[in-house]
Enzyme design. Structure first.
Site, PDB file in Angstrom:
ATOM      1  N   SER A 278      -2.269   7.219  -1.577  1.00  9.38           N
ATOM      2  CA  SER A 278      -3.482   6.924  -0.827  1.00  9.38           C
ATOM      3  C   SER A 278      -4.679   7.710  -1.366  1.00  9.38           C
ATOM      4  O   SER A 278      -4.982   7.624  -2.551  1.00  9.38           O
ATOM      5  CB  SER A 278      -3.231   7.203   0.658  1.00  9.38           C
ATOM      6  OG  SER A 278      -4.192   6.599   1.474  1.00  9.38           O
TER       7      SER A 278
ATOM      8  N   ASP B 225      -0.368   1.029   2.193  1.00  9.55           N
ATOM      9  CA  ASP B 225      -0.588   2.463   1.980  1.00  9.55           C
ATOM     10  C   ASP B 225       0.669   3.199   1.508  1.00  9.55           C
ATOM     11  O   ASP B 225       1.709   3.171   2.172  1.00  9.55           O
ATOM     12  CB  ASP B 225      -1.069   3.062   3.300  1.00  9.55           C
ATOM     13  CG  ASP B 225      -1.618   4.469   3.148  1.00  9.55           C
ATOM     14  OD1 ASP B 225      -1.092   5.231   2.329  1.00  9.55           O
ATOM     15  OD2 ASP B 225      -2.580   4.795   3.868  1.00  9.55           O
TER      16      ASP B 225
END
Length: 293
Positions: free
Chosen positions: A55, A183
């Site tokens: 991320s 993510d």
């Protein structure tokens, strides 16, 4: 201390400096604390032999892997996501000009196209391809239907970064090799395990944090969503640490900041500044330890 560490370069007659690998974790705006870590390594003249990130950690790691210094990443951050007017201007430019364009770009009400967002905010120095990086980089994404992690190391770097940062409910998922990705922090919040054996010292930075409050107030819907994700990721981290911890684990004080607090970039940096000296002290201890010399 910088002078002490510089003596450990591999000059004639001197022992070689231990190699370093860096794992930068996910955590949204909390991950701006990674800038201090990159700056500390810059000041010590240390270039990691490998970087892994999830991320926001993948994005920060890509900046370093592309050759950007920490101070350059800091300046770019504060002038873009840390500046309200600039954020509004860049997001406004992303708006679809027509319904057909909106549908073609994967627009969904309540969600942003993360690939377009990153294109508007990433530094130009971050290349399109992994092969153009100066330092090998492992970008972690989560295969939504495969229920596993996806390690991206070659091909389209910017698409991999978008996939790794595709926070559920905020950004639309990203397709890589025909698979639906979200993510990377959902499955592997701090991917230090993918750096084992690649360097003498593995540094991991945890910016997940946890729900912050007085313990009595009922959280809002969005705070509950993000807080539950934090609890899940901390559980994953705890299990990974039992299997084998990194040589240096840093946990900046980020709990008071929300995942999307990018407009508070300067506050995040001010609150986490101590992590720079903490890393320098930890590296001094590791690099001067008899087992490494």
């Amino acid at each position: 201390m910088k002078q002490d560490l510089s003596m450990m370069h591999g000059s004639a007659g001197a022992p070689a400096r231990p190699t370093v690998a860096l794992a930068l974790g996910g955590g949204g705006a909390r991950g701006l604390a990674h800038i201090h870590v990159i700056e500390a390594l810059d000041e010590l003249g240390i270039r990691p032999v490998a970087i892994a990130g999830s991320s926001i950690g993948a994005i920060m790691g890509a900046g370093m892997a592309a050759g950007l210094r920490g101070e350059e990443i800091r300046a770019h951050t504060l002038s873009t996501v840390g500046h309200r007017r600039e954020v509004v201007n860049r997001l406004w430019q992303l708006r679809p000009s027509s319904l057909s364009e909106a549908m073609a770009s994967g627009f969904r009400f309540g969600q942003f196209n993360v690939e377009r967002v990153l294109k508007a905010f990433l530094p130009e120095a971050i290349p399109q391809k992994f092969s153009d990086l100066e330092i090998p980089l492992k970008v972690v994404a989560t295969d939504y239907y495969g229920q596993t992690e996806k390690i991206c190391e070659k091909g389209d770097l910017r698409k991999a970064l978008a996939a790794s940062a595709a926070l559920p409910a905020i950004f639309t998922p990203v397709r890589i090799d025909g698979r639906v990705m979200i993510d990377g922090g959902i499955y592997n919040p701090i991917p230090f395990d993918h750096l084992r054996g690649l360097a003498d010292i593995v540094i991991a930075v945890d910016v997940v944090g946890g729900p912050d409050g007085d313990g009595k107030a009922i959280p809002s819907r969005i705070d509950s969503l993000f807080g539950a994700s934090q609890l899940m990721m901390q559980s994953i981290i705890a299990m990974k640490l039992k299997e084998g911890a990194p040589d240096i684990l840093l946990r900046p004080d980020v709990g008071r900041y929300r995942v999307m607090d990018f407009l508070r970039a300067q506050d995040v940096l001010n609150a986490t500044a101590a992590i720079k000296e903490e890393l320098k002290r930890a590296l001094e201890e590791r690099m001067t330890a008899p087992r490494l010399t």
